[in-house]
Enzyme design. Sequence first.
Site, PDB file in Angstrom:
ATOM      1  N   ASP A 180      23.336  57.670  49.646  1.00 27.84           N
ATOM      2  CA  ASP A 180      22.753  56.963  50.787  1.00 27.84           C
ATOM      3  C   ASP A 180      21.249  56.772  50.654  1.00 27.84           C
ATOM      4  O   ASP A 180      20.563  57.505  49.957  1.00 27.84           O
ATOM      5  CB  ASP A 180      23.064  57.703  52.090  1.00 27.84           C
ATOM      6  CG  ASP A 180      22.592  59.150  52.082  1.00 27.84           C
ATOM      7  OD1 ASP A 180      22.681  59.806  51.030  1.00 27.84           O
ATOM      8  OD2 ASP A 180      22.127  59.636  53.132  1.00 27.84           O
ATOM      9  N   HIS A 190      10.647  60.249  50.312  1.00 23.56           N
ATOM     10  CA  HIS A 190      10.692  59.715  51.680  1.00 23.56           C
ATOM     11  C   HIS A 190       9.474  58.850  52.009  1.00 23.56           C
ATOM     12  O   HIS A 190       9.403  58.289  53.098  1.00 23.56           O
ATOM     13  CB  HIS A 190      10.864  60.822  52.734  1.00 23.56           C
ATOM     14  CG  HIS A 190      12.227  61.437  52.729  1.00 23.56           C
ATOM     15  ND1 HIS A 190      12.876  61.810  53.897  1.00 23.56           N
ATOM     16  CD2 HIS A 190      13.078  61.735  51.722  1.00 23.56           C
ATOM     17  CE1 HIS A 190      14.060  62.317  53.588  1.00 23.56           C
ATOM     18  NE2 HIS A 190      14.200  62.283  52.265  1.00 23.56           N
ATOM     19  N   GLU A 229      23.942  62.092  52.816  1.00 22.28           N
ATOM     20  CA  GLU A 229      23.182  63.341  52.631  1.00 22.28           C
ATOM     21  C   GLU A 229      22.013  63.404  53.595  1.00 22.28           C
ATOM     22  O   GLU A 229      21.631  64.489  54.046  1.00 22.28           O
ATOM     23  CB  GLU A 229      22.694  63.444  51.184  1.00 22.28           C
ATOM     24  CG  GLU A 229      22.069  64.800  50.837  1.00 22.28           C
ATOM     25  CD  GLU A 229      20.620  64.935  51.274  1.00 22.28           C
ATOM     26  OE1 GLU A 229      20.200  66.062  51.633  1.00 22.28           O
ATOM     27  OE2 GLU A 229      19.894  63.917  51.262  1.00 22.28           O
ATOM     28  N   GLU A 230      21.437  62.256  53.905  1.00 29.47           N
ATOM     29  CA  GLU A 230      20.292  62.213  54.814  1.00 29.47           C
ATOM     30  C   GLU A 230      20.714  62.330  56.284  1.00 29.47           C
ATOM     31  O   GLU A 230      19.875  62.318  57.179  1.00 29.47           O
ATOM     32  CB  GLU A 230      19.502  60.914  54.615  1.00 29.47           C
ATOM     33  CG  GLU A 230      18.941  60.712  53.224  1.00 29.47           C
ATOM     34  CD  GLU A 230      17.789  61.649  52.904  1.00 29.47           C
ATOM     35  OE1 GLU A 230      17.376  62.423  53.795  1.00 29.47           O
ATOM     36  OE2 GLU A 230      17.304  61.612  51.756  1.00 29.47           O
TER      37      GLU A 230
END
Length: 445
Positions: free
Chosen positions: A114, A414, A180-181
């Site tokens: 993702d 990020h 996962e996020e």
Amino acid sequence: MILKKRTKLLLSLCATACLLVPNGGAVLANSADSAYTMIDQRAKAIEQKLINWRHDIHQNPELGNREFRTSKLVADHLKSLGLEVRTNVAKTGVVGVLRGKQPGPVVALRADMDALPVVEQTDFPFKSTVKSEYNGMEVGVAHSCGHDTHTAILMAVAEVLTGMKDQLPGTVVFVFQPAEEGAPAGEEGGAKLMMKEGALDNPKPEAIFMLHTSSGMNVGQVSYVSGPSTASANAFKLNVKGSQTHGAMPWLGVDPIVVSSQIITAFQTIESRQVNVIKEPSVLSVGSIHGGNRNNIIPDEVDMEGTLRTYDEGMRQDILKRMERTATMIAESAGAKAKLTVEEGIPTVVNNPDLVAQMAPTLKRVVGEKNANVGKKGTAAEDFSFFSNEIPGMSVSFGVTAANEDPAKAAPNHSPLFKADDASLIVGTRVLANLAIDYLNSHKK
């Protein structure tokens, strides 16, 4: 003497030819060295394909539980290799199973697929311009944490190891994980849901490995940690109820804003004065606070949100109890009420010490003694912990900052400026494939 030299040369050429059999042909030599050579050769042979996969995934990022295009790309590739493939695991997850022709143990390799709700600001010619919806808002979408590289690398590892199927002493499970996020609000997802839906059942692996990008290292460098590696993460919400009144007459009500400020300050006292900081570090942060809508009105209530990061389960539970007690008693002392709500969260990733000790020499062999180092634990969270809590696991960080750039100045994960150099892809492929081979060889039945 000349005859002996010619004989040695002929044997050498024969051995080399055996390693270069195309289209998944047999590696006639049985030594570990021949397997390592084959991994390197096969990885190099598909490097451009690997890069193309990465660019394609990067240009077409998808948010958690919405990785429809990515999971189809993965599933189609695994099926083309002849693997056993399960799709729609935890909504969009894919699991592929490669059974070697030699009996042996089972090992799993995991990659997350993702992307993040971020507007990419890199200068990549293949940068993302995708937009999507996140929590009811239109957002940009970008692979600002390197999951595009993770996915492409694991696809490459599957192809490399499939080409060595005849010599594979055991079974490899390829786990391509969504979300996962984090899953969208109101949905389940990620590693926890994959475990719930049997991603690691039939066959059940005895160990699991993962790679994660790090812009803090140059391409060719890796790091690993024994024991706690990433922090647990608990999101929390705190509601403080007071009594609304005129801002000029606070004694006629109960001010939840003042009470909230006292609670926030006291939370930091938990960290600085109540927790044994020698045992393990922890972080308690309030990231959002909302209350009131006018300068001369004291509101009825205040809402705040924050996060708790720890490395020890006992400390995590202790801090949560102290937070509850602190908020409740401060509120009561002022005539207000406080309600703390804590999400289940993500556990700490604990790299199995025995597994790390066994596999660290593999990392040093693949990238060189000086380029494989013991790293430091991080305060970010990783839901790989749901896998590694069930079976021994090991996460490895690999450098993605170009060799001619200073990693200290590189944008972190990020960030909209986060970049992973294509040269890191073949390094990651070699690392992950070698971890699998060495584990299988060292755990033969």
